[in-house]
Design a protein around this motif. Structure first.
Motif, PDB file in Angstrom:
ATOM      1  N   ALA A  11      14.142   4.919  -3.412  1.00 42.05           N
ATOM      2  CA  ALA A  11      13.876   5.171  -2.000  1.00 42.05           C
ATOM      3  C   ALA A  11      12.470   5.737  -1.827  1.00 42.05           C
ATOM      4  CB  ALA A  11      14.901   6.147  -1.433  1.00 42.05           C
ATOM      5  N   LEU A  12      11.852   5.373  -0.707  1.00 42.71           N
ATOM      6  CA  LEU A  12      10.540   5.904  -0.340  1.00 42.71           C
ATOM      7  C   LEU A  12      10.675   6.686   0.962  1.00 42.71           C
ATOM      8  CD1 LEU A  12       8.305   2.807  -1.103  1.00 42.71           C
ATOM      9  CD2 LEU A  12       7.926   5.082  -2.052  1.00 42.71           C
ATOM     10  N   PRO A  13      10.041   7.858   1.048  1.00 44.74           N
ATOM     11  CA  PRO A  13      10.124   8.618   2.297  1.00 44.74           C
ATOM     12  C   PRO A  13       9.354   7.929   3.418  1.00 44.74           C
ATOM     13  CG  PRO A  13       8.598   9.664   0.769  1.00 44.74           C
ATOM     14  CD  PRO A  13       9.261   8.555   0.015  1.00 44.74           C
ATOM     15  N   GLN A  14       9.814   8.125   4.631  1.00 46.72           N
ATOM     16  CA  GLN A  14       9.091   7.588   5.776  1.00 46.72           C
ATOM     17  C   GLN A  14       7.832   8.422   6.005  1.00 46.72           C
ATOM     18  OE1 GLN A  14      10.242   4.567   7.400  1.00 46.72           O
ATOM     19  NE2 GLN A  14      11.075   4.785   5.358  1.00 46.72           N
ATOM     20  N   ALA A  15       6.752   7.760   6.362  1.00 45.50           N
ATOM     21  CA  ALA A  15       5.465   8.430   6.518  1.00 45.50           C
ATOM     22  C   ALA A  15       4.808   7.948   7.804  1.00 45.50           C
ATOM     23  CB  ALA A  15       4.581   8.147   5.311  1.00 45.50           C
ATOM     24  N   PRO A  16       5.276   8.446   8.962  1.00 48.32           N
ATOM     25  CA  PRO A  16       4.725   7.969  10.240  1.00 48.32           C
ATOM     26  C   PRO A  16       3.230   8.218  10.375  1.00 48.32           C
ATOM     27  CG  PRO A  16       6.140   9.893  10.551  1.00 48.32           C
ATOM     28  CD  PRO A  16       6.354   9.423   9.159  1.00 48.32           C
ATOM     29  N   ALA A  17       2.722   9.303   9.801  1.00 51.74           N
ATOM     30  CA  ALA A  17       1.283   9.577   9.888  1.00 51.74           C
ATOM     31  C   ALA A  17       0.490   8.521   9.115  1.00 51.74           C
ATOM     32  CB  ALA A  17       0.978  10.973   9.352  1.00 51.74           C
ATOM     33  N   ALA A  43       0.864  -1.183   0.000  1.00 52.25           N
ATOM     34  CA  ALA A  43       0.000   0.000   0.000  1.00 52.25           C
ATOM     35  C   ALA A  43       0.895   1.226   0.000  1.00 52.25           C
ATOM     36  CB  ALA A  43      -0.923   0.024   1.213  1.00 52.25           C
ATOM     37  N   PHE A  44       0.418   2.303  -0.632  1.00 49.91           N
ATOM     38  CA  PHE A  44       1.200   3.530  -0.742  1.00 49.91           C
ATOM     39  C   PHE A  44       0.380   4.722  -0.282  1.00 49.91           C
ATOM     40  CE2 PHE A  44       2.813   0.537  -3.919  1.00 49.91           C
ATOM     41  CZ  PHE A  44       4.165   0.495  -3.585  1.00 49.91           C
ATOM     42  N   TRP A  45       1.062   5.838  -0.088  1.00 47.90           N
ATOM     43  CA  TRP A  45       0.453   7.065   0.420  1.00 47.90           C
ATOM     44  C   TRP A  45       0.891   8.210  -0.481  1.00 47.90           C
ATOM     45  CZ3 TRP A  45      -3.277   8.719   3.271  1.00 47.90           C
ATOM     46  CH2 TRP A  45      -3.238   9.930   3.974  1.00 47.90           C
ATOM     47  N   ASP A  46      -0.064   9.033  -0.910  1.00 46.10           N
ATOM     48  CA  ASP A  46       0.302  10.184  -1.753  1.00 46.10           C
ATOM     49  C   ASP A  46       0.231  11.501  -0.993  1.00 46.10           C
ATOM     50  OD1 ASP A  46      -2.355  10.840  -1.523  1.00 46.10           O
ATOM     51  OD2 ASP A  46      -2.810  10.747  -3.668  1.00 46.10           O
ATOM     52  N   GLY A  47       0.079  11.392   0.328  1.00 43.02           N
ATOM     53  CA  GLY A  47      -0.031  12.584   1.158  1.00 43.02           C
ATOM     54  C   GLY A  47      -1.449  12.891   1.564  1.00 43.02           C
ATOM     55  N   GLU A  48      -2.409  12.368   0.811  1.00 41.52           N
ATOM     56  CA  GLU A  48      -3.823  12.603   1.117  1.00 41.52           C
ATOM     57  C   GLU A  48      -4.654  11.319   1.065  1.00 41.52           C
ATOM     58  OE1 GLU A  48      -5.336  15.522  -1.537  1.00 41.52           O
ATOM     59  OE2 GLU A  48      -4.113  17.155  -0.713  1.00 41.52           O
ATOM     60  N   ALA A  49      -4.287  10.396   0.172  1.00 42.31           N
ATOM     61  CA  ALA A  49      -5.081   9.183  -0.044  1.00 42.31           C
ATOM     62  C   ALA A  49      -4.193   7.948   0.007  1.00 42.31           C
ATOM     63  CB  ALA A  49      -5.794   9.249  -1.396  1.00 42.31           C
ATOM     64  N   VAL A  50      -4.813   6.840   0.353  1.00 42.08           N
ATOM     65  CA  VAL A  50      -4.142   5.539   0.300  1.00 42.08           C
ATOM     66  C   VAL A  50      -4.249   5.015  -1.121  1.00 42.08           C
ATOM     67  CG1 VAL A  50      -4.091   3.186   1.199  1.00 42.08           C
ATOM     68  CG2 VAL A  50      -4.728   5.086   2.712  1.00 42.08           C
ATOM     69  N   SER A  53       4.431   9.408  -1.321  1.00 42.32           N
ATOM     70  CA  SER A  53       4.915   9.956  -0.048  1.00 42.32           C
ATOM     71  C   SER A  53       5.171   8.887   1.010  1.00 42.32           C
ATOM     72  CB  SER A  53       3.892  10.966   0.498  1.00 42.32           C
ATOM     73  OG  SER A  53       3.667  11.999  -0.440  1.00 42.32           O
ATOM     74  N   GLY A  54       5.135   7.631   0.622  1.00 41.30           N
ATOM     75  CA  GLY A  54       5.415   6.569   1.571  1.00 41.30           C
ATOM     76  C   GLY A  54       4.826   5.253   1.110  1.00 41.30           C
ATOM     77  N   GLY A  55       5.306   4.168   1.687  1.00 38.38           N
ATOM     78  CA  GLY A  55       4.801   2.842   1.333  1.00 38.38           C
ATOM     79  C   GLY A  55       4.926   1.893   2.505  1.00 38.38           C
ATOM     80  N   VAL A  56       4.088   0.864   2.487  1.00 39.78           N
ATOM     81  CA  VAL A  56       4.115  -0.143   3.544  1.00 39.78           C
ATOM     82  C   VAL A  56       3.846  -1.515   2.946  1.00 39.78           C
ATOM     83  CG1 VAL A  56       3.226   1.475   5.284  1.00 39.78           C
ATOM     84  CG2 VAL A  56       1.637  -0.036   4.069  1.00 39.78           C
ATOM     85  N   VAL A  57       4.135  -2.533   3.736  1.00 36.39           N
ATOM     86  CA  VAL A  57       3.628  -3.877   3.495  1.00 36.39           C
ATOM     87  C   VAL A  57       2.709  -4.230   4.652  1.00 36.39           C
ATOM     88  CG1 VAL A  57       5.538  -4.705   2.085  1.00 36.39           C
ATOM     89  CG2 VAL A  57       5.666  -4.912   4.582  1.00 36.39           C
ATOM     90  N   MET A  58       1.750  -5.134   4.397  1.00 38.06           N
ATOM     91  CA  MET A  58       0.832  -5.567   5.451  1.00 38.06           C
ATOM     92  C   MET A  58       0.443  -7.015   5.222  1.00 38.06           C
ATOM     93  SD  MET A  58      -2.780  -3.700   4.358  1.00 38.06           S
ATOM     94  CE  MET A  58      -2.099  -2.056   4.474  1.00 38.06           C
TER      95      MET A  58
END
Length: 267
Positions: A244-250, A175-182, A223-228
């Motif tokens: 590289a992907l930026p860290q996105a703690p939010a 899953a990825f994050w664009d700053g506003e949406a998943v 703006s970020g990515g994860v695995v789940m």
């Protein structure tokens, strides 16, 4: 009371019953984390088993009977375990001949699992799963590709299809994050139960989501990515291939909040 339980159709499985399964490659399963005897997204696990059984065997075990087998296994151990329910046909020659066969149910428990906490670096591997909508057994790639990735200095592997689209990772959804949406990758893949839990709870929280084809070239704009997977609703990804992907703690906090909003259910 033991953490390790193996039951076939609600009874302790014998070596004679398990031996044929050890050498068979035609089965499907679901894996879940049980806490205090309860599971988040239990309905999604049951739906997965039902769909895959109809696809592979032509018949499915009724949900209530599956739940009864899960309860019996959980009663034999502690409240916190990892549980795997596997559907298989002892004589799969009949299935290959076209017969509709109701599968047997193998339920196993082992110690509860937790996800890695550090951000992961994923190798980008060209690979497409066979029958991707089914969580079936016998997939060499989900062990082989991470093994190769670790040898190259990565933590795990992400899959890229023949069209260059990121689909999933070895045992994870992406899953990825664009700053506003998943942003959920659009490609042929296994839809995870954790993915299903997170998506419906994000809907309830009013968080924007969209399905989008994501290539390696698209990653710098995100703006970020994860695995789940069943272990966690989000483990940060710091790199896929050379990107590289930026860290996105939010983003991570949002995914974990969505997961915690899902009420746990007893089988």
């Amino acid at each position: 009371m033991t953490t390790f339980v193996a039951q076939r159709n609600g009874r302790a499985a014998t070596a004679e019953e398990l031996a044929p399964l050890a050498f068979a490659g035609y089965a499907h399963f679901t894996a879940m984390q049980v806490r205090d005897g309860r599971v988040r997204g239990l309905d999604l696990h049951l739906e997965r088993l039902r769909f895959a059984s109809l696809e592979m065997f032509g018949r499915a075990v009724p949900d209530e009977r599956v739940r009864a087998h899960l309860r019996t296994a959980l009663e034999a151990g502690p409240g916190d375990v990892s549980l795997t329910a596997t559907m298989y046909a002892p004589a799969h020659e009949s299935v290959a001949a076209g017969a509709a066969v109701e599968p047997d149910v193998l339920v196993r428990t082992r110690p509860a699992a937790s996800a890695p906490e550090c951000p992961l670096a994923l190798a980008a591997v060209e690979y497409e799963r066979f029958l991707p909508a089914v969580k079936h057994v016998g997939e060499v790639a989900k062990v082989y590709t991470p093994r190769q990735a670790v040898g190259q200095g990565f933590d795990d592997a992400a899959f890229v299809d023949r069209r260059g689209r990121l689909s999933e990772a070895s045992i994870w959804n992406l899953a990825f994050w664009d700053g506003e949406a998943v942003v959920w990758p659009e490609a042929e893949m296994l839809t995870g139960t954790m993915m299903g839990v997170v998506r419906r709870q994000l809907d309830r929280l009013g968080v924007p989501q969209r399905l989008q084809e994501v290539t390696l070239a698209d990653l710098p704009a995100l703006s970020g990515g994860v695995v789940m997977n069943s272990w966690s609703p989000g483990v940060a990804v710091k790199r896929i291939g050379s990107v590289a992907l930026p860290q996105a703690p939010a983003f991570l906090e949002l995914l974990h909040r969505a997961y915690e909003a899902e009420p746990p259910t007893a089988p």
